[in-house]
Design a protein around this motif. Structure first.
Motif, short mmCIF file in Angstrom:
data_model
loop_
_atom_site.label_atom_id
_atom_site.label_comp_id
_atom_site.label_asym_id
_atom_site.label_seq_id
_atom_site.Cartn_x
_atom_site.Cartn_y
_atom_site.Cartn_z
N ARG A 176 5.25 -2.96 0.44
CA ARG A 176 6.24 -2.16 1.15
C ARG A 176 6.99 -3.08 2.10
NH1 ARG A 176 3.71 1.77 4.32
NH2 ARG A 176 1.73 0.75 3.99
N CYS A 177 8.30 -2.96 2.10
CA CYS A 177 9.15 -3.79 2.94
C CYS A 177 9.92 -2.88 3.89
CB CYS A 177 10.12 -4.60 2.09
SG CYS A 177 9.28 -5.69 0.93
N LEU A 178 9.81 -3.17 5.16
CA LEU A 178 10.48 -2.40 6.20
C LEU A 178 11.46 -3.31 6.91
CD1 LEU A 178 7.23 -0.86 7.67
CD2 LEU A 178 8.77 0.23 6.05
N SER A 179 12.47 -2.72 7.53
CA SER A 179 13.43 -3.48 8.33
C SER A 179 13.52 -2.86 9.70
CB SER A 179 14.82 -3.44 7.68
OG SER A 179 14.80 -4.09 6.44
N GLN A 180 13.80 -3.68 10.67
CA GLN A 180 14.03 -3.18 12.02
C GLN A 180 15.03 -4.11 12.69
OE1 GLN A 180 10.10 -3.37 13.75
NE2 GLN A 180 10.48 -5.39 14.63
N GLU A 181 15.63 -3.65 13.78
CA GLU A 181 16.49 -4.52 14.55
C GLU A 181 15.64 -5.63 15.13
OE1 GLU A 181 19.03 -2.72 17.45
OE2 GLU A 181 19.43 -1.00 16.16
N ASN A 182 16.24 -6.78 15.33
CA ASN A 182 15.50 -7.94 15.84
C ASN A 182 14.85 -7.60 17.18
OD1 ASN A 182 15.82 -10.82 17.52
ND2 ASN A 182 14.86 -10.91 15.52
N ARG A 240 6.49 -7.18 17.86
CA ARG A 240 6.88 -5.80 17.54
C ARG A 240 6.90 -5.58 16.03
NH1 ARG A 240 8.36 -1.37 20.30
NH2 ARG A 240 9.87 0.03 19.36
N ALA A 241 7.35 -6.58 15.28
CA ALA A 241 7.34 -6.47 13.81
C ALA A 241 5.90 -6.38 13.30
CB ALA A 241 8.07 -7.65 13.18
N ARG A 242 5.03 -7.18 13.86
CA ARG A 242 3.62 -7.15 13.47
C ARG A 242 3.01 -5.78 13.78
NH1 ARG A 242 2.57 -11.16 16.42
NH2 ARG A 242 3.23 -12.71 14.91
N ASN A 243 3.27 -5.27 14.99
CA ASN A 243 2.74 -3.96 15.36
C ASN A 243 3.28 -2.86 14.45
OD1 ASN A 243 1.30 -5.14 17.42
ND2 ASN A 243 2.67 -4.47 19.04
N ARG A 244 4.53 -2.95 14.13
CA ARG A 244 5.13 -1.96 13.22
C ARG A 244 4.43 -2.02 11.86
NH1 ARG A 244 10.75 -0.52 11.64
NH2 ARG A 244 10.41 1.26 10.27
N GLY A 245 4.17 -3.22 11.37
CA GLY A 245 3.47 -3.36 10.10
C GLY A 245 2.08 -2.76 10.14
N VAL A 246 1.39 -2.93 11.25
CA VAL A 246 0.05 -2.36 11.38
C VAL A 246 0.12 -0.84 11.35
CG1 VAL A 246 -1.92 -2.08 12.94
CG2 VAL A 246 -0.91 -4.34 12.61
N VAL A 247 1.04 -0.27 12.11
CA VAL A 247 1.18 1.19 12.15
C VAL A 247 1.50 1.74 10.77
CG1 VAL A 247 2.61 3.07 13.06
CG2 VAL A 247 1.76 1.29 14.60
N GLU A 248 2.30 1.04 10.01
CA GLU A 248 2.70 1.50 8.67
C GLU A 248 1.67 1.18 7.59
OE1 GLU A 248 5.44 3.22 7.99
OE2 GLU A 248 6.42 3.05 9.94
N SER A 249 0.70 0.35 7.91
CA SER A 249 -0.29 -0.07 6.91
C SER A 249 -1.35 1.01 6.70
CB SER A 249 -0.95 -1.38 7.33
OG SER A 249 -1.80 -1.18 8.45
N ARG A 250 -2.14 0.85 5.63
CA ARG A 250 -3.14 1.86 5.28
C ARG A 250 -4.55 1.29 5.15
NH1 ARG A 250 1.22 3.11 1.11
NH2 ARG A 250 2.45 4.69 2.15
N GLY A 251 -4.71 -0.02 5.29
CA GLY A 251 -6.00 -0.65 5.02
C GLY A 251 -7.05 -0.47 6.10
N ASP A 252 -8.30 -0.58 5.69
CA ASP A 252 -9.42 -0.56 6.62
C ASP A 252 -9.49 -1.86 7.41
OD1 ASP A 252 -10.36 1.95 5.73
OD2 ASP A 252 -11.39 0.99 4.06
N VAL A 253 -9.01 -2.94 6.80
CA VAL A 253 -8.95 -4.26 7.44
C VAL A 253 -7.49 -4.69 7.41
CG1 VAL A 253 -9.66 -6.69 7.31
CG2 VAL A 253 -11.30 -4.88 6.75
N VAL A 254 -7.00 -5.12 8.57
CA VAL A 254 -5.62 -5.60 8.68
C VAL A 254 -5.67 -7.12 8.75
CG1 VAL A 254 -3.52 -5.61 10.06
CG2 VAL A 254 -4.87 -3.51 9.84
N VAL A 255 -4.92 -7.75 7.85
CA VAL A 255 -4.86 -9.21 7.80
C VAL A 255 -3.48 -9.63 8.29
CG1 VAL A 255 -5.05 -11.27 6.36
CG2 VAL A 255 -6.32 -9.21 5.74
N PHE A 256 -3.45 -10.36 9.40
CA PHE A 256 -2.17 -10.89 9.87
C PHE A 256 -1.92 -12.21 9.16
CE2 PHE A 256 -3.50 -8.42 13.68
CZ PHE A 256 -2.47 -7.50 13.64
N LEU A 257 -0.73 -12.33 8.61
CA LEU A 257 -0.35 -13.55 7.89
C LEU A 257 1.07 -13.91 8.29
CD1 LEU A 257 -1.49 -15.52 5.77
CD2 LEU A 257 -0.43 -14.09 4.02
N ALA A 314 12.53 3.68 9.96
CA ALA A 314 12.80 2.48 9.16
C ALA A 314 14.28 2.44 8.79
CB ALA A 314 11.95 2.48 7.90
N VAL A 315 14.84 1.24 8.79
CA VAL A 315 16.24 1.05 8.46
C VAL A 315 16.38 0.87 6.97
CG1 VAL A 315 18.27 -0.36 8.88
CG2 VAL A 315 16.57 -0.08 10.67
#
Length: 184
Positions: free
Chosen positions: A60-66, A71-88, A183-184
């Motif tokens: 899934r690809c999301l866009s947001q204003e810069n 903030r992008a990482r936090n948005r990705g976490v909120v939108e994610s569904r996994g039991d484990v979140v991997v930051f990359l 999401a934009v």
């Protein structure tokens, strides 16, 4: 629920981002996983290339204003569904065993919540100068050689380029009370 969610914030780095996404498609023995990319206001080819990209895994690809990588990482976490979140990072190309190794580490420590710090190094095709070696091993970027006890890693080693942690730790920290614009 998906066992692993890989969250990748990105901003104007299409060349390395797509190397990262391709490498995720070459994982060996991974757990079930999804990838959530949050484009942080790129005004280059990144948005078009993300729309055209076809992956071998749920993406899934999301866009947001810069608004910055946090903030992008936090948005990705909120939108994610996994039991484990991997930051990359969008410039951190994972090895083929990346997800399998992290899954094994989490299963071995299932009794207590744990964050796992993965070793990040320079690409094999890059000439690594003594300075680059130093910042990786002793500098502020990673400082792996400064970690005395691998079972008690200090908070300042908590990088956001190669680290998975249980979703419940993020929930307990209150991240899921964060609101984001649509999401934009």
């Amino acid at each position: 629920m998906t066992p692993f969610s890989v969250v990748i914030p990105t901003h104007r780095r299409p060349e390395t981002l797509f190397r990262v996404l391709d490498a995720l498609g070459r994982q060996e023995g991974p757990p079930a996983f999804e990838v959530v990319v949050v484009d942080d206001g790129s005004r280059d080819s990144t948005p078009d290339r993300l729309r055209a990209y076809r992956s071998l895994y749920p993406l899934r690809c999301l866009s947001q204003e810069n608004s910055g990588p946090a903030r992008a990482r936090n948005r990705g976490v909120v939108e994610s569904r996994g039991d484990v979140v991997v930051f990359l990072g969008d410039d951190t190309v994972p090895e083929p065993a990346f997800l399998a190794v992290h899954a094994r580490a989490h299963s071995e420590h299932a009794a207590a919540p744990v964050a796992v710090l993965g070793y990040t190094t320079w690409p094999v095709e890059r000439k690594v100068s003594p300075f680059l070696r130093h910042i990786n091993e002793f500098g502020q970027q990673f400082g792996y050689s400064l970690i005395d006890d691998p079972d008690a890693v200090p908070f300042n080693a908590f990088a956001t380029a190669n680290i998975p942690l249980p979703r419940r730790l993020l929930e307990e920290a209150g991240l899921f009370g964060t609101t984001f614009p649509p999401a934009v």
